[in-house]
Design an enzyme around this catalytic site. Structure first.
Site, PDB file in Angstrom:
ATOM      1  N   HIS A  83       0.904  -1.270  -0.070  1.00 18.31           N
ATOM      2  CA  HIS A  83      -0.058   0.083  -0.016  1.00 18.31           C
ATOM      3  C   HIS A  83       0.938   1.318  -0.028  1.00 18.31           C
ATOM      4  CE1 HIS A  83      -2.730   2.901   1.627  1.00 18.31           C
ATOM      5  NE2 HIS A  83      -3.806   2.346   0.869  1.00 18.31           N
ATOM      6  N   SER A  87      -8.710 -14.659  -2.142  1.00 20.06           N
ATOM      7  CA  SER A  87      -9.032 -13.150  -2.313  1.00 20.06           C
ATOM      8  C   SER A  87      -9.974 -12.928  -2.961  1.00 20.06           C
ATOM      9  CB  SER A  87      -7.681 -12.544  -3.011  1.00 20.06           C
ATOM     10  OG  SER A  87      -8.096 -11.399  -3.545  1.00 20.06           O
TER      11      SER A  87
HETATM   12  C1  LIG Z   1      -3.014  -3.660   2.093  1.00 19.56           C
HETATM   13  C2  LIG Z   1      -3.584  -2.230   2.497  1.00 19.56           C
HETATM   14  N1  LIG Z   1      -2.844  -1.693   3.580  1.00 19.56           N
HETATM   15  C3  LIG Z   1      -3.141  -0.727   4.119  1.00 19.56           C
HETATM   16  C4  LIG Z   1      -4.467  -0.025   3.581  1.00 19.56           C
HETATM   17  C5  LIG Z   1      -4.817   1.412   4.262  1.00 19.56           C
HETATM   18  O1  LIG Z   1      -5.754   1.127   5.242  1.00 19.56           O
HETATM   19  P1  LIG Z   1      -6.824   2.123   5.826  1.00 19.56           P
HETATM   20  O2  LIG Z   1      -7.509   2.791   4.607  1.00 19.56           O
HETATM   21  O3  LIG Z   1      -7.504   1.437   6.655  1.00 19.56           O
HETATM   22  O4  LIG Z   1      -5.812   3.144   6.736  1.00 19.56           O
HETATM   23  C6  LIG Z   1      -5.201  -0.408   2.441  1.00 19.56           C
HETATM   24  C7  LIG Z   1      -6.297   0.306   2.135  1.00 19.56           C
HETATM   25  O5  LIG Z   1      -6.851   0.221   1.394  1.00 19.56           O
HETATM   26  C8  LIG Z   1      -4.816  -1.599   1.854  1.00 19.56           C
HETATM   27  O6  LIG Z   1      -5.540  -2.095   0.887  1.00 19.56           O
END
Ligand SMILES: Cc1ncc(COP(=O)(O)O)c(C=O)c1O
Length: 386
Positions: free
Chosen positions: A120, A323
């Site tokens: 992310h 998934s």
């Molecule tokens: C794999 C992954 N990690 C982290 C996040 C971030 O999460 P948040 O939007 O709850 O902060 C996302 C958001 O889509 C994600 O897909």
């Protein structure tokens, strides 16, 4: 509270807009399948969970009691004895990742953090904020981290305290990094288990993996040191939130006493939203294990239905095992904008969340994609996918 007619009208129009659009987020993993109307009466209170829910706080209107039960639930789900765990309800997955990377950096101040290019986007920001040396590792075509590239980098860096940021469900392809393989490969480098850290970003799949028939390794028993999950994704919540869980003995090393709130403080934020603990508590209390299993099964059925229809039209659609993220070649901007699809480079995805509970909701979108992509959408196959 008094509003002018004009302002009232603005609010009402926005409510109508929300009603019309609440099920349109097919590109984003937010579930709209929730009902927290039982909690409406708490809107008159300023519920604040600043500090550590394990301690007595001087701030009376907290929901620590509920937060504690939520953390017990997640400790059980992620297979760590409750008394050996510590965590809290965060503002979302990103804060959980930030907390975990901070914890890892405090434990291994000379460590380098390794994460795949499919991670992310917020993790780039986190490593800059924390000023941790970082290496971005190539990803395999299905979105998993490239294990050989990971090992090569740790070896070349002569890194004795690697910090592994693993994905249990990447944002774009729902790919799950193989925790077992990573540990096996690091052991071959002669690095002992106590000398490295594994964080698992399970933003969406943290509430999927415990409910599938053949889970990938995803828990503390599998060797993970901390896990971050988003509350507004698979569970669903009107306010973004998340849960982060880590090993208690590690967290105790970074905690500080704060006299102002007469409590200990390990959390990233000061004030924390106390309503979120009520949402998460209500969600877990009102669902049985078989309810979550049913939701997950439904998501997979809808994903498979989407894949079948796209493939029948000659479109190369696929998903990773365990998934609900369906990946396919990106359609034109007009189509991805119309349906709020998320795109990255040449691919797009649909995430089949529990509120997409029937084929009729997906059909108009699928038909637009088919119409848009036919017939030039036949792409070469990729490895490691369903
Ligand atoms: C794999 C992954 N990690 C982290 C996040 C971030 O999460 P948040 O939007 O709850 O902060 C996302 C958001 O889509 C994600 O897909």
């Amino acid at each position: 509270m008094k509003l002018s007619n004009e302002d009232l009208c603005k609010l009402n129009n926005f409510w109508t807009y929300c009603k019309e659009n609440q099920y349109f987020n097919v590109g984003y993993p937010e579930s709209a399948d929730f009902d927290y109307s039982i909690l409406e009466k708490f809107m008159e209170f300023s519920l604040n969970n600043c500090g550590d829910w394990r301690e007595e706080s001087n701030y009376k209107l907290n929901t620590f009691e509920f937060e504690k039960e939520v953390m017990e639930f997640f400790a059980n789900l992620f297979r760590i004895p409750y008394m050996d765990s510590w965590g809290y309800i965060s503002n979302g997955g990103t804060e959980g990742n930030l907390f975990s990377c901070y914890l890892a950096r405090e434990l291994f101040p000379t460590g380098t953090i390794y994460y795949s290019e499919e991670t992310h986007y917020s993790v780039d920001k986190i490593v800059r904020l924390l000023n941790i040396p970082a290496k971005k590792i190539r990803a395999l075509s299905n979105g998993e981290i490239d294990y050989k590239h990971l090992v090569e980098n740790i070896r070349n860096d002569k890194q004795n305290n690697p910090i592994i940021f693993a994905n249990i469900g990447t944002t774009m392809r729902g790919a799950i990094d193989n925790i077992e393989r990573i540990q096996h490969d690091i052991a071959l480098l002669g690095i002992e288990r106590k000398d490295y850290y594994i964080h698992a970003d399970a933003a969406l799949s943290g509430m999927i993996m415990p409910y599938v028939d053949e889970p990938h390794p995803f828990s503390f028993e599998d060797g993970i040191d901390s896990i971050s999950v988003s509350g507004h994704k698979m569970i669903g919540s009107p306010i973004p939130c998340g849960v982060v869980l880590a090993k208690r003995h590690m967290v105790d090393k970074v905690s500080v006493e704060v006299d102002y709130i007469s409590s200990r403080d390990q959390t990233i934020s000061g004030s924390r939203n106390g309503h979120n603990a009520l949402f998460m508590w209500t969600a877990i209390k009102s669902h049985s294990t078989s309810d979550w299993q049913r939701k997950v099964r439904l998501c997979f059925e809808m994903a498979d239905y989407t894949i079948d229809r796209l493939q029948q039209a000659g479109i190369r659609a696929w998903r990773n095992k365990n998934s609900n993220t369906v990946v396919f070649p990106s359609p034109s901007e007009a189509v991805w904008r119309k349906h709020s699809l998320a795109t990255s480079r040449d691919v797009a995805h649909i995430i089949t969340m529990p509120h997409l509970d029937c084929r009729e909701k997906l059909n108009p979108l699928i038909e637009d994609i088919i119409y848009d992509l036919q017939p030039e959408s036949r792409l070469p196959s990729v490895s490691g996918q369903n």
